[in-house]
Enzyme design. Structure first.
Site, PDB file in Angstrom:
ATOM      1  N   GLY A  72       0.843  -1.201   0.000  1.00  0.00           N
ATOM      2  CA  GLY A  72       0.000   0.000   0.000  1.00  0.00           C
ATOM      3  C   GLY A  72       0.870   1.239   0.000  1.00  0.00           C
ATOM      4  CG  ASN A  73      -0.120   4.616  -1.496  1.00  0.00           C
ATOM      5  OD1 ASN A  73      -0.863   5.428  -0.947  1.00  0.00           O
ATOM      6  ND2 ASN A  73      -0.464   3.980  -2.624  1.00  0.00           N
ATOM      7  CG  HIS A  74       2.948   6.586   3.938  1.00  0.00           C
ATOM      8  ND1 HIS A  74       2.721   5.783   5.023  1.00  0.00           N
ATOM      9  CD2 HIS A  74       4.257   6.467   3.639  1.00  0.00           C
ATOM     10  CE1 HIS A  74       3.855   5.199   5.386  1.00  0.00           C
ATOM     11  NE2 HIS A  74       4.795   5.594   4.539  1.00  0.00           N
TER      12      HIS A  74
END
Ligand code: C5P
Length: 400
Positions: free
Chosen positions: A210-212
């Site tokens: 995923g990512n932030h």
């Protein structure tokens, strides 16, 4: 209100009130507007071109041709403007506007315009009361123009009565009110599709790539579009953000593939599509059905490319106004401009990870907007304010 990004064309005609336009320009420029002045030949007798040019930070034109023979394209001026203010508007200029007597640059520009027009009459008492003026103002109103009526007071002739041009601050306030109220309803009848948040690409039942991304920018855009009357389809990856406005239909998804499928269920019926999601570029080729056990010193996961949702929207574009986002760390503008073209976008919003306060998790953002012909830079603002800037820009483009 902030007039940043608004393009205001002021057409000055030859009345004594022309000197007050200096104050109006200063006020509008201070509020962030871009101001272009055109004047009729007789207005040059009342106020200096140089003063108007210095204050508006732009050359001032009064003729179809420059001394060096360059053509001053009235159509370009007309299409550039978000609003035109005819101020002061003399009986003569008003008469020409109403009857299409197109013998100067101001009238040619006015007649080429598609944007709202504000008329600020200024003339002597008897002229203002004359049936021809009254009738011309009525006709101008029927054309859909806005009249900022003359005020009462002492006139240049020494007479006292109605005819004085409205004060610069009244004109500026009317323009600000116009942008505020018009922007609050401009998206009625439009469907806006927004992607938001990250995507989670499962490795196994407990882990993912995923990512932030927090989804805050996309949710702020959805709220603002809904407030302006749009029906909003918000398709979001995992995000803690909540939807407030009843005009927003929220679809929560996890993976890029799910986002892709949901987007294309709605894309055809959308008028505006804004891709603010941080979609994972790659996903594991296979998702393990059981939790992957710890074994050995390294683990290799094969990744395969996810579909590019925005690029596909660009390929399948029929009538939609398409907006993408770019988050760049180097050669920012160049890369964003490249994406604009490659993905067939109408506009791209660039945020840089280099700017403090801009980017993923925070409540603020600092953006630049690029189209194929324009670039506009904004200061660091809350994501709610940034959403307004983005939609103001979109509205100007789609409502023209
Ligand atoms: O090419 P890049 O990923 O930098 O482009 C960013 C833009 O493309 C964003 O608007 C993002 O929402 C969109 N995008 C997408 N699908 C992908 C990758 C990016 O819609 N798979």
């Amino acid at each position: 209100m902030n007039l940043s990004g608004k393009k205001i064309l002021i057409a000055v005609s030859g009345g004594i009130a022309a000197y007050k336009i200096n104050l109006l320009i200063r006020d509008l420029v201070k509020k962030g507007a871009e101001v272009q002045i055109l004047m009729t030949p007789s207005a040059e007798q009342f106020v200096s071109k140089l003063t108007l040019s210095v204050l508006s930070k732009n050359p001032v034109y009064s003729d179809f041709y420059d001394q060096n023979g360059t053509w001053n394209n009235h159509v370009e001026f007309a299409l550039w403007a978000d609003v035109i203010i005819m101020a002061p508007c003399t009986a003569n200029t008003l008469g020409k506007m109403v009857h299409g007597i197109c013998d100067n640059l101001v009238i040619a520009t006015y007649m080429s315009a598609r944007c709202p027009v504000f008329i600020v009459p200024a003339m002597d008492l008897e002229m203002y009361q004359h049936p021809s003026t009254k009738q011309n103002l009525e006709i101008a109103e029927d054309f859909g123009h806005f009249i900022i009526p003359a005020e009462s007071g002492e006139l240049a002739s020494g007479l006292v009565g109605q005819g004085r041009m409205a004060e610069p601050e009244t004109i500026a306030r009317t323009i600000e009110d116009f942008f505020t109220t018009s922007s609050s309803k401009n998206l009625v009848g439009k469907t806006v599709l927004i992607t938001a948040g990250p995507t989670y690409e499962a490795i196994d039942p407990v882990r993912f790539i995923g990512n932030h991304s927090s989804g805050k920018m996309g949710f702020a855009l959805a709220e603002e579009a809904a407030k302006r009357g749009a029906s909003v389809i918000l398709i979001s990856g995992p995000s803690a953000e909540k939807v407030v406005h009843e005009n927003i239909e929220l679809f929560r998804i996890n993976t890029a593939k799910e986002m892709f499928d949901e987007v294309f269920r709605h894309y055809e019926n959308s008028d505006i599509a804004i891709a603010s999601a941080a979609v994972a570029d790659y996903a594991p080729k296979e998702t393990a059905t059981e939790k992957i056990k710890k074994s050995g010193n390294s683990l290799t996961i094969e990744l395969v490319k996810n579909p590019d949702i925005l690029a596909t929207m660009g390929e399948r574009k029929t009538h939609q106004f398409l907006v993408g986002f770019a988050l760049e760390t180097q050669n920012e503008e160049e890369n964003a401009a490249g994406k604009l073209q490659k993905k067939n976008l109408d506009m791209i919003v660039l945020n840089s990870l280099r700017d403090q306060g801009a980017g993923f998790r925070g409540d603020t953002n600092k953006i630049k907007i690029l189209t194929s012909t324009e670039k506009q830079e904004f200061s660091l603002k809350s994501k709610d304010e940034v959403a307004k800037d983005i939609l103001n820009f979109v509205e100007i483009k789609i409502l023209k």
